[in-house]
Design an enzyme around this catalytic site. Structure first.
Site, PDB file in Angstrom:
ATOM      1  N   GLU A   1      -5.666  -4.954   3.224  1.00  0.00           N
ATOM      2  CA  GLU A   1      -4.996  -4.808   1.921  1.00  0.00           C
ATOM      3  C   GLU A   1      -5.054  -6.162   1.212  1.00  0.00           C
ATOM      4  OE1 GLU A   1      -0.959  -3.276   2.180  1.00  0.00           O
ATOM      5  OE2 GLU A   1      -0.864  -2.982   0.010  1.00  0.00           O
TER       6      GLU A   1
ATOM      7  N   GLU B   1       4.033   0.658   8.506  1.00  0.00           N
ATOM      8  CA  GLU B   1       4.512  -0.556   7.838  1.00  0.00           C
ATOM      9  C   GLU B   1       5.965  -0.848   8.240  1.00  0.00           C
ATOM     10  OE1 GLU B   1       3.710  -0.149   3.667  1.00  0.00           O
ATOM     11  OE2 GLU B   1       5.425  -1.389   3.164  1.00  0.00           O
TER      12      GLU B   1
ATOM     13  N   GLU C   1       0.228   7.501   1.870  1.00  0.00           N
ATOM     14  CA  GLU C   1       0.973   6.514   2.674  1.00  0.00           C
ATOM     15  C   GLU C   1       2.479   6.777   2.679  1.00  0.00           C
ATOM     16  OE1 GLU C   1      -0.466   2.636   1.996  1.00  0.00           O
ATOM     17  OE2 GLU C   1       1.422   1.642   2.455  1.00  0.00           O
TER      18      GLU C   1
ATOM     19  N   HIS D   1      -0.580  -3.774   6.644  1.00  0.00           N
ATOM     20  CA  HIS D   1       0.149  -3.941   5.385  1.00  0.00           C
ATOM     21  C   HIS D   1      -0.079  -5.365   4.865  1.00  0.00           C
ATOM     22  CE1 HIS D   1       4.046  -5.039   3.277  1.00  0.00           C
ATOM     23  NE2 HIS D   1       3.592  -4.039   2.548  1.00  0.00           N
TER      24      HIS D   1
HETATM   25  O1  LIG Z   1       1.574  -2.438  -0.024  1.00  0.00           O
HETATM   26  C1  LIG Z   1       2.267  -1.603   0.534  1.00  0.00           C
HETATM   27  O2  LIG Z   1       1.816  -0.791   1.330  1.00  0.00           O
HETATM   28  C2  LIG Z   1       3.699  -1.535   0.239  1.00  0.00           C
HETATM   29  O3  LIG Z   1       4.353  -0.668   0.770  1.00  0.00           O
HETATM   30  C3  LIG Z   1       4.226  -2.564  -0.681  1.00  0.00           C
HETATM   31  C4  LIG Z   1       5.541  -2.263  -1.293  1.00  0.00           C
HETATM   32  O4  LIG Z   1       5.839  -3.304  -2.173  1.00  0.00           O
HETATM   33  C5  LIG Z   1       5.666  -0.967  -2.018  1.00  0.00           C
HETATM   34  O5  LIG Z   1       4.630  -0.750  -2.866  1.00  0.00           O
HETATM   35 MG   LIG Z   2       3.033   0.699   1.919  1.00  0.00          MG
END
Ligand SMILES: O=C(O)C(=O)C[C@@H](O)CO
Ligand SMILES: [Mg+2]
Length: 390
Positions: free
Chosen positions: A336, A266, A240, A316
């Site tokens: 998620e 995101e 990601e 996201h």
């Molecule tokens: O959950 C995700 O995809 C994020 O990017 C969250 C962010 O807090 C970084 O881990």
């Molecule tokens: Mg992320």
């Protein structure tokens, strides 16, 4: 029905927080010689709550998770006057009104996040007005329930990460996402640390659990090109945001490089942004967040676009503003899920602000067919732990 009032309030958490440790999560600031508080790029302890009232007493709730004080100012000064006096069922017209009148400065980033908060509240009103959940207005139930992946596993010591991974298995999750702690500045030993952390988690979860890998834009193209072949043996479901969101050609190059699908989006906005990502084959998984991308009105269009490119949408964050879209499209196979815990990054702040989000059972969440709107209300329990800016 007419909109009579728009109220944007900032909720800043003043309660207990857990500080992230060094190398907690790679991020875009890591490339600079003076990283400063690099964790600040993804830690946010405030949120904007948007409440829109109508002349028949319905109140719709929306939210914005980025730069809350700026989002509030944009809503108060620019967006509220555009929707007050209007019929919320004219949601596309209202979206275009907000989008076009702020176009010079608002089409990406916090301008679009503010529009998203208003748009989400408008959809909540429409659901409440017809006494149906929002997913019914978007096309209805396309799945019995929504599989979700546990998303935390920030980089700590490997034993703690293994215990955390085991706890998700024990709760019945069939997929989980972990974060890398190291990037280009950390050289070969950092690469080894990254690989060791994936190996440690794989060791616990075995090969039958999906494992997602998060870079949060903390790598660059050269580093990612060297890491990807080394990661192939772990068979991740996706890698990601390896590079910054603007490097779309970088995403495209990486997405063709190995068997590992590259995910992103995101930090992308509107159907125009996603058309670019899709046409360039830059991502194999789309991860908009409805509370930034342009609200439900924009996300619904992106779902249709993604469907025509056969690219899955796995938004996201999860949370209600995304779950209704996931429920109502076959383009979206999964959600998620941020585990509920002490306030750390800020992702989990959502549960301190709102009640009504479904709890995962055995790795699935479900939405109620009979709860109108989005199904969220303010969580009274923690209100005194927020500094609230009216
Ligand atoms: O959950 C995700 O995809 C994020 O990017 C969250 C962010 O807090 C970084 O881990
Ligand atoms: Mg992320």
């Amino acid at each position: 029905m007419k909109i009579t009032q728009v109220r944007a309030r900032v909720f800043e958490w003043k309660g207990h927080t857990v500080a992230p440790t060094d190398h907690f999560c790679s991020n875009a600031m890591d490339e600079l010689w003076d990283k400063g508080d690099s964790m600040g790029t993804f830690r946010f302890h405030g949120w904007t709550v948007v409440e829109i009232e109508t002349d028949n007493g319905i109140v719709g709730i929306g939210n914005v998770a980025l730069a809350p004080r700026i989002a509030k100012a944009i809503i108060d000064q620019y967006l509220a006057p555009l929707v007050i006096g209007q019929d919320p069922f004219d949601y596309e017209y209202l979206w275009q009104r907000m989008y076009r009148s702020t176009h010079a400065w608002g089409r990406k980033g916090i301008g679009m996040a503010a529009i998203s908060g208003v748009d989400i509240a408008i959809w909540d009103i429409m659901g409440k007005a017809v006494n149906k959940p929002v997913f019914k207005l978007l096309g209805g139930r396309t799945k019995e329930k929504i599989p979700c992946y546990a998303s935390k596993l920030y980089r700590t010591d490997l034993k703690s990460m293994q215990e955390e991974a085991q706890s998700y298995l024990d709760q019945g999750f069939k997929a989980m996402k972990m974060r890398f702690g190291y990037g280009p500045k950390d050289g070969p030993s950092g690469m080894r640390e990254n690989l060791n952390s994936v190996a440690a988690v794989r060791e616990v979860i075995g090969d039958d659990i999906d494992l997602m890998l998060e870079c949060y834009m903390g790598w660059n193209l050269d580093y990612a090109k060297r890491m990807l072949p080394r990661l192939e043996r772990f068979q991740p479901r996706w890698l990601e945001e390896p590079v910054i969101a603007d490097d779309i050609d970088g995403y495209a190059a990486l997405n063709q490089l190995t068997s590992i699908p590259i995910s992103g989006g995101e930090h992308e906005f509107t159907s125009y942004g996603f058309r670019q990502l899709l046409e360039k084959r830059a991502v194999s998984v789309i991860q908009y967040d409805t509370n930034r991308v342009g609200g439900i009105t924009a996300a619904h269009k992106i779902n249709a676009l993604a469907e025509s490119f056969s690219v899955p949408v796995i938004p996201h964050a999860g949370q209600m503003h995304n779950y209704h879209l996931t429920m109502s499209t076959l383009a979206s196979p999964m959600s998620e899920f941020f585990p509920v815990h002490d306030v750390e990054i800020g992702n989990e702040l959502f549960y301190y602000l709102f009640e009504g989000d479904p709890e995962p059972i055995n790795g699935f969440i479900d939405l109620d067919d009979n709860t109108p709107g989005l199904g969220l209300k303010l969580n009274e329990q923690y209100l005194n732990q927020f500094n609230i800016i009216e």
